[in-house]
Design a protein around this motif. Structure first.
Motif, PDB file in Angstrom:
ATOM      1  N   LYS A 103       0.864  -1.180   0.000  1.00 56.72           N
ATOM      2  CA  LYS A 103       0.000   0.000   0.000  1.00 56.72           C
ATOM      3  C   LYS A 103       0.900   1.229   0.000  1.00 56.72           C
ATOM      4  O   LYS A 103       1.826   1.321   0.811  1.00 56.72           O
ATOM      5  N   PHE A 104       0.597   2.174  -0.869  1.00 60.02           N
ATOM      6  CA  PHE A 104       1.455   3.338  -1.053  1.00 60.02           C
ATOM      7  C   PHE A 104       0.849   4.590  -0.430  1.00 60.02           C
ATOM      8  O   PHE A 104      -0.367   4.687  -0.241  1.00 60.02           O
ATOM      9  N   THR A 105       1.709   5.572  -0.156  1.00 64.41           N
ATOM     10  CA  THR A 105       1.262   6.813   0.475  1.00 64.41           C
ATOM     11  C   THR A 105       0.313   7.607  -0.412  1.00 64.41           C
ATOM     12  O   THR A 105      -0.440   8.436   0.090  1.00 64.41           O
ATOM     13  N   ASP A 106       0.314   7.361  -1.730  1.00 66.51           N
ATOM     14  CA  ASP A 106      -0.600   8.080  -2.624  1.00 66.51           C
ATOM     15  C   ASP A 106      -1.989   7.439  -2.684  1.00 66.51           C
ATOM     16  O   ASP A 106      -2.834   7.850  -3.468  1.00 66.51           O
ATOM     17  N   GLY A 107      -2.225   6.417  -1.851  1.00 72.10           N
ATOM     18  CA  GLY A 107      -3.529   5.752  -1.808  1.00 72.10           C
ATOM     19  C   GLY A 107      -3.659   4.564  -2.747  1.00 72.10           C
ATOM     20  O   GLY A 107      -4.642   3.832  -2.684  1.00 72.10           O
ATOM     21  N   GLY A 134      10.023   5.128  -7.111  1.00 70.67           N
ATOM     22  CA  GLY A 134       9.181   6.316  -7.193  1.00 70.67           C
ATOM     23  C   GLY A 134       7.944   6.270  -6.318  1.00 70.67           C
ATOM     24  O   GLY A 134       7.171   7.227  -6.292  1.00 70.67           O
ATOM     25  N   LYS A 135       7.710   5.163  -5.607  1.00 68.55           N
ATOM     26  CA  LYS A 135       6.541   5.039  -4.726  1.00 68.55           C
ATOM     27  C   LYS A 135       7.028   4.792  -3.311  1.00 68.55           C
ATOM     28  O   LYS A 135       8.044   4.130  -3.093  1.00 68.55           O
ATOM     29  N   THR A 136       6.287   5.286  -2.334  1.00 74.95           N
ATOM     30  CA  THR A 136       6.610   5.082  -0.932  1.00 74.95           C
ATOM     31  C   THR A 136       5.575   4.148  -0.323  1.00 74.95           C
ATOM     32  O   THR A 136       4.375   4.433  -0.349  1.00 74.95           O
TER      33      THR A 136
END
Length: 165
Positions: A103-107, A134-136
């Motif tokens: 699950k990423f911080t951008d939803g 590029g994703k957290t």
């Protein structure tokens, strides 16, 4: 014959493991290139703070409550990859789904495990999943069981997740 190139976001491998190895955290059993790995267990969301290993029994969903099929783990720092650990603590004569997500911080999220599994008691499995450039990652989710296969109700298992660099 040429082998197809796997997706860089697909799990690297799946391995059946004896219970004794799963209990040790599998520090030296990765198929990753030989290099020093630093891994730490992730804390489960809603955990009691004393253990990072979650034990659950598959329960049916009901109109008054939610089923306990999902377990989330906190990700508090960036990792290169994640290790998902699963061990069967009981036996049922059913095959049921196991899914894992980053699950990423951008939803958004990415499914990294999607298998049907019928383990014997005391056996386990490990899956590795790479981080996405590029994703957290904010959480890792393990989902065991589904309403489409209620024969697995009552099955008990243990899960944990490690973040590694």
């Amino acid at each position: 014959m040429t082998r197809p190139t796997p997706s860089p976001h697909a799990p690297r491998r799946t391995r059946l493991l004896p219970l004794s190895l799963l209990a040790c955290g599998l520090a030296g059993l990765s198929s990753l290139p030989a290099r020093a790995q630093t891994c730490q267990f992730l804390s489960p969301v809603g955990g009691n703070g004393t253990t990072n290993i979650v034990t659950k029994t598959i329960s049916p969903g009901n109109p008054l409550g939610r089923p306990n099929w999902n377990t989330d783990f906190y990700v508090t720092q960036p990792y290169s990859f994640f290790k998902f650990f699963f061990t069967a603590d009981s036996s049922v004569s059913a095959t049921y789904p196991i899914q894992g997500y980053l699950k990423f911080t951008d939803g958004s999220n990415l499914q990294v495990i999607n298998e049907n599994f019928a383990p014997q008691m005391g056996t386990g499995r490990q899956w590795d999943a790479s981080a996405v450039p590029g994703k957290t990652v904010s959480q890792v989710n393990f989902k065991v069981g589904a309403s489409s296969n209620m024969a697995a109700t009552g099955f008990t298992y243990r899960i944990s997740v490690q973040g590694c660099n």
